[in-house]
Design a protein around this motif. Structure first.
Motif, short mmCIF file in Angstrom:
data_model
loop_
_atom_site.label_atom_id
_atom_site.label_comp_id
_atom_site.label_asym_id
_atom_site.label_seq_id
_atom_site.Cartn_x
_atom_site.Cartn_y
_atom_site.Cartn_z
N HIS A 300 0.73 -1.25 0.06
CA HIS A 300 -0.07 -0.10 -0.15
C HIS A 300 1.07 0.98 -0.04
CE1 HIS A 300 -2.22 2.89 1.99
NE2 HIS A 300 -3.05 2.90 1.12
N VAL A 310 -3.22 0.68 -4.06
CA VAL A 310 -2.15 -1.06 -3.42
C VAL A 310 -1.54 -0.97 -4.53
CG1 VAL A 310 -2.19 -3.07 -3.00
CG2 VAL A 310 -4.39 -1.21 -1.55
N VAL A 330 -3.58 -8.78 -2.28
CA VAL A 330 -4.44 -7.30 -2.85
C VAL A 330 -5.34 -6.92 -1.58
CG1 VAL A 330 -5.16 -5.53 -4.41
CG2 VAL A 330 -3.10 -6.97 -4.22
N ILE A 333 -5.15 -6.07 2.36
CA ILE A 333 -4.65 -4.51 2.74
C ILE A 333 -5.77 -3.94 2.53
CG2 ILE A 333 -2.52 -3.07 1.74
CD1 ILE A 333 -0.94 -4.93 0.86
#
Length: 374
Positions: A300, A310, A330, A333
């Motif tokens: 990030h 991201v 991903v 995050i």
């Protein structure tokens, strides 16, 4: 609750990420998921690839890479044993990897590769099995069960699935800066591959040129990776063709086919399977793999102007191999930035197989029925 997410990049990394976002944020009726790309299938780098599962073209294979690869392997393998296999172009195949040529490099590469525990039916080749390849005179090798994905078919089906959801929008467009999206989105996922060199100002990303030949060789039903006196070659069957390769030429931006490369690929592959000497026609293609000196960038970034991005790029020749695993990380995050509110719908889907939660086959309206003649 509204949530605007923009995925930049329409290849295998971008679309698998979009599917994972849609699965985990299904409880957001106001979700707006936009996928922007200069190229969509069949014009992506992944469309040129043989879609072969094996970590390839990476400087190092660390614990994180193995986690991504293992998760992706399990998704593809479960899809092979499902109704998706034919339409999505997923094949389970044996794969032979042979080290050394003509007795050279003896003693090297005798250890199991780090990914051996991730796959099914892995074993080092014994002397009897090695003798099958005596015309190459390799010094060691292994065989395993793996997956070859016809990426063109796979991306087509995944995109059809995404396109059925009114919250998903595709935009065929080239963007020159993430700032173009400032007022249009809450969060950006950067899956631009080689394009990240400019968009993320990351000059550790560079092309690794790959040239391959798609030929008709229906007698070939297994994958072969092998050494020759001219370099490494590979032979990878797909549903309707066989991919012969290849090249891995760093810092080469040439997307035109090179005749000398074509001849070299045919020579190398014919050393492994001599019947390929009879091949005189094939479709020659070139793709630029997004190699990155420090490996995959998955993290990030909060930009100076407050944008949440991201990043997920730099997969080199392992885009297919790492795709679903990277997509999952991903989304993990994103969850730290936008916590998920569960709904009854998301709870009810947990009993489904994982690959069906990620994406589903969308039935064609016009179905062809088999009819027997009386």
């Amino acid at each position: 609750m509204s949530l605007r997410i923009t995925v930049v990049g329409g290849g295998i990394i971008g679309l698998t990420t979009a599917c994972t976002i849609l699965k985990d944020y299904s409880s957001y009726p106001q979700l707006q998921l936009v996928i922007i790309s200069e190229r969509f299938s069949p014009d992506t780098t992944a469309d040129v690839s043989a879609g072969y599962w094996e970590p390839y073209g990476l400087e190092t294979i660390d614990e994180r890479t193995l986690r991504w690869a293992g998760y992706t392997y399990d998704v593809f393998m479960s899809e092979f044993f499902s109704t998706k296999a034919a339409r999505a172009g997923i094949m389970k195949v044996p794969a032979y990897t042979l080290y050394g040529y003509n007795g050279q490099n003896k003693g090297k590469n005798t250890l199991k590769p780090t990914f051996s525990t991730l796959v099914r039916h892995f074993r080092m080749l014994d002397e009897c099995e090695m003798s099958i390849f005596d015309h190459l005179k390799p010094t060691s090798g292994f065989v395993m069960s793996t997956i070859a994905v016809e990426v063109r078919c796979y991306l087509h089906e995944v995109r059809r699935f995404l396109g059925q959801d009114p919250r998903v929008k595709f935009i065929h467009k080239r963007i020159s800066s993430f700032q173009e999206l400032t007022d249009q989105t809450d969060l950006i996922v950067n899956c631009t591959g080689l394009g990240a060199r400019q968009l993320a100002n990351d000059h550790t990303v560079r092309p690794a040129r790959g040239q391959i030949i798609r030929v008709q060789a229906p007698w070939i039903k297994a994958v072969y990776n092998f050494d020759t006196d001219e370099g490494e070659g590979y032979i990878i069957p797909q549903m309707n063709c066989v991919v012969l390769g290849g090249t891995f030429q760093l810092n080469d931006w040439n997307t035109a086919t090179v005749k000398s490369d074509t001849k070299k690929i045919l020579r190398m592959c014919s050393k492994c399977l001599p019947a390929l000497e009879q091949i005189h026609h094939g479709k020659v293609q070139v793709g630029l793999r997004p190699y990155r000196d420090d490996g995959v960038r998955l993290e990030h970034e909060k930009t100076s102007d407050g944008m949440d991005i991201v990043h997920c790029y730099g997969h080199s020749g392992s885009g297919v191999t790492l795709s679903w695993g990277c997509a999952r990380d991903v989304v993990e995050i994103i969850k730290t930035l936008v916590p998920i509110v569960e709904s009854e719908q998301s709870k009810s889907e947990t009993g489904m197989p994982l690959h069906e939660q990620l994406w589903r086959l969308v039935e064609y309206k016009n179905t062809n029925h088999l009819r027997s003649k009386v």
